[in-house]
Design an enzyme around this catalytic site. Structure first.
Site, PDB file in Angstrom:
ATOM      1  N   LYS B  80       0.848  -1.185   0.000  1.00  0.00           N
ATOM      2  CA  LYS B  80       0.000   0.000   0.000  1.00  0.00           C
ATOM      3  C   LYS B  80       0.891   1.245   0.000  1.00  0.00           C
ATOM      4  CE  LYS B  80      -3.957   1.981   2.562  1.00  0.00           C
ATOM      5  NZ  LYS B  80      -4.802   1.871   3.785  1.00  0.00           N
ATOM      6  N   SER B 155      -9.848   1.706   2.738  1.00  0.00           N
ATOM      7  CA  SER B 155      -8.973   2.486   1.887  1.00  0.00           C
ATOM      8  C   SER B 155      -7.900   1.664   1.158  1.00  0.00           C
ATOM      9  CB  SER B 155      -8.273   3.539   2.741  1.00  0.00           C
ATOM     10  OG  SER B 155      -7.407   2.920   3.684  1.00  0.00           O
ATOM     11  N   SER B 179     -10.215  -0.585   6.829  1.00  0.00           N
ATOM     12  CA  SER B 179      -9.535  -0.390   5.548  1.00  0.00           C
ATOM     13  C   SER B 179      -8.809  -1.614   5.004  1.00  0.00           C
ATOM     14  CB  SER B 179      -8.542   0.775   5.650  1.00  0.00           C
ATOM     15  OG  SER B 179      -9.237   1.992   5.620  1.00  0.00           O
TER      16      SER B 179
END
Lengths: 481, 486
Positions: B80, B155, B179
């Protein structure tokens, strides 16, 4: 004088660097004097994703400070974020302590300020830990930021509004600095930003119980400025009140060039700091045994040393106060005594006059300005045994300051040893009595005042080296005989 | 067979590499090929690190040849773009950090490097991890590999999509309010948010410091367990990180859940949930009963306050965490005549709408006069929610809930209504507020072929228990991993 109708109410907030090797939340050097942005890393530059790790040594020094100021050490204190935008503040918040500081309460005892006055206690509100910000530099049209200081550990020492005059504020700061140096928590060097002070000032009619409206003065980085700013601000407030006005609650900046305070624009201080507990640091827990261990490692504090000097050595409170203004000075005095001096007050006065003069004249630290304490002690021992006169000792001391030589060598080199040999002195006395027959007759006829004249003549005959006590004794005997 | 290497699980690839059936270089190339093929359709990556990945793979092959292969030697992972990676730009999906190249590695990145992992690229996300759909990215929307008209969840949507689309074997995400778990559910992969403090946050760009937690995505629960073992553990750079020893999570996967008490909170089965989601969850619960587990009805009475408390606490912390993006030291700067205006212009240009909304909300709740009413109260609610879980765990070992009330929604569907978007995290947020571990595993598909996620919540540091439960369900074969249709 309307001034006498008012009293000043003063509280100080002192920030001081703690003498750690590394910064409060990262491993960077906390040292002073490196080139711009040499002592920085992602943590103290506020890079994305970094986290603070608390410096254990800084906590210990803060606890030492708290213990030295008789504070209560909180078993659990918390760090908080204080948010504001400024280019020298890399994270956009300062990690400080807010609701639960490390140290609560306590007091600083101000020593006697002159012969005959008493010690006074200034209560503390709290002492908390926080990190310093970087430094903005404005240079040739550009603004630059140096982050070397960013993250250097500080304690903020907040007093109660117990101070009543500019002089007392100065005394408080000197005592505080002395304490910080005794416990080796801070070097208290104002010129390096190691000690900074904000002042809260209000005035009220003497005898009134309510406080007046206070102003805060920021940007004070010398003891002299603190005293000047307070004097100026107190006078300004009294003027306002006397002319029927009201003091506005505002923040002032000290302008050292014009020697006056000026109000900051509201934009310069109208901050809502939005404090909240720092989620990146768990609560700071200090166990009783940690406090106990620090307590046992504490050196003697200035106030305790003062009390001991008065109690055990017979010094006056004022003498003790002067000697303990600086740890090195007090240590110098004690080392002198260790040579076996019997007259403690002579030694104390020696330090207060001769040694302090040497420091002031050379503007150098004690170690450079004066001979070794042990040599000063030996010198005064020569005075105590009558080997030299006090005046000769002063001459020797001045020479020793420059040469760095020992007491015995210097006294011998300068031929300062005084003559105590009775036969030599008796011979000199006889010579004077023979030469001044007329005056001897006058003396014997009742003009006692002439005794000093004879002493002078004998000393002159002996090149100033006659032991005054023995000279007096023999001369008196011979004149009255 | 090499063209299919990227479809392998980590456990399979580990064995294949060990037996020298294929090389780490071949495995990495297969993933890079897949990225070339499918990423234009889903946009899972902000930065593909082909050159670095091939170098890492070559180094892994040398270690494999030398017989000193560490745990993740040669395994290609998506990272990420919230993790600081030394020398590789780290944007947090924000214009603010568009060209930011960190001079340091996050602790977990350093650990993965040491373990021989290959970083295939930096995955897309909601800007500063604020969002539930990966639509709030300055680098474009990530699309759900199961249906490109749908969101992947957020997210950490890029990470989940990359794993679901076989662009990598596993991925790193972060989870502040769901997330990891929500995108895992929406993309049909496994994702675990460990106990708060189990994994170091150093070098993870902070959103809400007391809630953020690092975790892996993987194709199977076993793979998630393998990754977690490398990630977890004490870090001297993170004062909030636990010093507890890290167990061998993989060895906890016995398949045996007999006698395990599974708590089912009544507050999590409410009106508004898609019936197909509820059916899939009930079916999964029935499977557990067949495996010998016991179902227990429990209550988590303060659940309804979780979202409100979260948006106070998280935004308050975010408002301070994001104050460092001021244009002074790094990142975007929009010049101006004075510093105040420089801040205004930089932050106005650098942050997206959702980030600005949360900074303002957080600034408000911390303001003088409002602190007690909002922030303090939010923290009190948090304590109550933690208490709910403490009491519930007196009666059960694991709590099972849906991950979300719906399957992946359409791109754009909730962008106009932030509140609707926030409700996507209604079942995951409490777990962050309580600091508990939560696992999301696929437990079925709806009629449109969209994955449905089951959430398994454990007590603090009971990752082994929820991983064992997740793995046991996976072993029943009730849900076949379905290749994304691309």
């Amino acid at each position: 004088m309307p001034d006498n109708a008012y009293e000043a109410i003063i509280g100080l907030e002192v920030h001081t660097h703690l003498m750690t090797r590394s910064k409060l939340f990262c491993g960077c050097s906390a040292g002073f004097g490196a080139g711009p942005n040499e002592n920085v890393c992602p943590v103290c530059m506020g890079m994305p994703g970094v986290l603070p790790v608390l410096n254990r040594h800084a906590v210990e020094l803060a606890i030492r400070t708290g213990l030295a100021a008789h504070c209560e050490i909180a078993p659990e204190s918390i760090f908080a974020r204080k948010s504001y935008f400024y280019p020298d503040l890399p994270k956009g918040y300062q990690i400080s302590q807010y609701e639960l500081p490390l140290c609560k309460g306590g007091y600083i005892e101000l020593p006697a300020q002159s012969e005959g006055t008493e010690a006074r206690r200034i209560r503390l509100t709290r002492i908390h830990m926080e990190e310093d910000a970087g430094k903005n530099i404005h240079e040739s049209g550009a603004s630059l930021v140096d982050f070397n200081r960013s993250g250097v550990p500080l304690v903020e020492i907040v007093s109660e509004p117990d101070i009543r005059s500019a002089e007392e504020a100065g005394a408080y700061l000197r005592e505080l600095r002395s304490i910080l140096r005794y416990i080796e928590a801070s070097d208290g060097k104002m010129e390096e930003g190691g000690l900074r002070c904000d002042v809260n000032v209000s005035v009220r009619k003497r005898g009134a119980s309510e406080f007046g409206v206070k102003t805060e003065i920021k940007n004070l980085n010398s003891f002299r400025f603190v005293e000047k700013a307070i004097e100026h601000e107190v006078a300004r407030q009294i003027d306002i009140l006397e002319s029927g006005g009201r003091v506005a609650q505002e923040t002032h900046l000290w302008d050292p060039v014009r020697e006056m305070t000026r109000p900051m624009r509201s934009k310069e201080f109208a901050n809502d700091y939005r404090y909240f507990p720092e989620p990146d640091l768990p609560p700071l827990r200090v166990t009783p045994d940690v406090v106990e261990a620090i307590k046992t490692s504490m050196p003697e504090l200035p106030a305790d040393q003062r009390a001991r000097f008065v109690r055990d050595l017979g010094l006056t409170a004022y003498e003790a106060a002067v000697l303990t203004q600086d740890r090195d000075l007090a240590a110098y005095f004690e080392t002198m005594l260790a040579t076996g001096l019997k007259n403690h007050r002579t030694a104390a006065n020696w330090v207060m006059t001769e040694v302090l003069r040497a420091i002031n004249e050379t503007a150098r630290p004690l170690a450079d300005a004066a001979p070794l304490a042990i040599e000063s002690g030996e010198l005064l021992k020569l005075v105590e045994t009558g080997a030299i006169s006090l005046n000769a000792a002063k001459t020797a001391f001045a020479a020793m300051c420059k040469s760095g030589k020992g007491a015995d060598a210097t006294v011998a080199e300068l031929g300062l040893a005084q003559v105590s040999d009775e036969s030599a002195i008796a011979a000199a006395c006889d010579k004077v009595i023979a030469a001044e027959a007329a005056k001897v007759a006058e003396y014997r006829g009742g003009r006692d005042k002439l005794f000093g004249f004879f002493v002078g003549q004998v000393m002159k005959a002996m090149g100033g080296k006659g032991n005054p006590r023995v000279v007096n004794e023999i001369l008196k005997r011979k004149l009255t005989a | 067979m090499t063209s299919e290497l990227n479809r392998m699980t980590i456990a399979e690839a580990r064995d294949g590499l060990a037996r020298r059936e294929f090389s780490a270089l071949e495995l990495t190339r297969a993933c890079l090929e897949q990225i070339k093929l499918v990423d234009p359709k889903i946009n899972a990556f902000i930065t593909v690190c082909a050159r670095e990945a091939l170098e890492q793979a070559a180094a892994a092959d040398r270690r494999l040849a030398a017989g000193d292969a560490p745990a993740l030697c040669g395994i290609p992972l998506a990272i990420k773009d919230i993790y600081a990676t030394r020398g590789v730009r780290t944007t947090c999906a924000s214009k603010m950090l568009e060209n930011f190249v960190p001079p340091f590695d996050a602790t977990v990145i350093a650990r993965l490097r040491e373990a021989g992992a290959v970083f295939i690229g930096k995955a897309n996300m909601d800007e500063f991890a604020m969002g539930s759909s990966t639509e709030n990215s300055a680098f474009g929307v990530t699309r759900n590999p199961h249906n490109v008209e749908r969101v992947p969840g957020g997210s950490s949507g890029g990470s989940a999509a990359a794993v679901a689309a076989d662009e990598c074997l596993g991925a790193l995400g972060t989870d502040t309010g769901g997330s990891i778990r929500l995108p895992a559910a929406f993309c049909g992969v496994a994702g675990i948010k460990p106990t708060y403090s189990r994994v170091s946050r150093y070098g993870v760009i902070a959103y809400a410091s007391s809630l953020d937690q690092v975790g892996p995505f993987a194709k199977t629960v076993r793979d998630a367990a393998i990754l977690l073992r490398t990630l977890a553990g004490h870090d001297p750079h993170d004062s909030t990180c636990s010093a507890r020893p890290v167990p061998d999570y993989e060895s906890a996967l016995t398949g045996d859940v007999r006698g395990m008490r599974i708590g089912v909170p009544k507050e999590y089965f409410v009106a508004g949930m898609e019936p197909q989601v509820e059916t899939a969850i009930r079916d999964a619960l029935a499977s557990y009963e067949r495996l010998g587990a016991k179902l227990v009805e429990i209550s988590l009475p303060h659940t309804e306050y979780a979202i409100a408390a979260y948006y106070i606490v998280a935004t308050a912390e975010a408002s301070a965490n994001l104050a460092r993006y001021d244009g002074i030291r790094y990142g975007l700067r929009v010049d101006a005549d004075n510093t105040g205006e420089l801040y205004n212009r930089t932050r106005a240009a650098g942050f997206g709408a959702e980030v600005k909304r949360r900074i303002m909300l957080g600034t408000f709740v911390l303001s003088a006069g409002y602190y007690d009413a909002y922030y303090l109260k939010g923290q009190k609610v948090r304590t109550l929610i933690r208490g709910d879980f403490d009491r519930a765990f007196e009666r059960c070992d694991v709590i099972a809930t849906p991950v979300a009330p719906t399957t992946a929604f359409k791109i754009g569907e909730k962008m106009a209504d932030p509140l609707q978007m926030y409700l996507s995290d209604i079942f995951t947020i409490s777990v962050n507020l309580a600091g508990l571990p939560g696992l999301s595993i696929p437990c079925g598909f709806d009629r449109d072929g969209l994955p449905i996620g089951l959430q398994l919540i454990g007590e603090p540091f009971a990752e082994e228990t929820i991983l064992r439960a997740g793995d046991a369900f996976e072993r029943t074969g009730a849900v076949k991993r379905r290749a994304a249709i691309l």
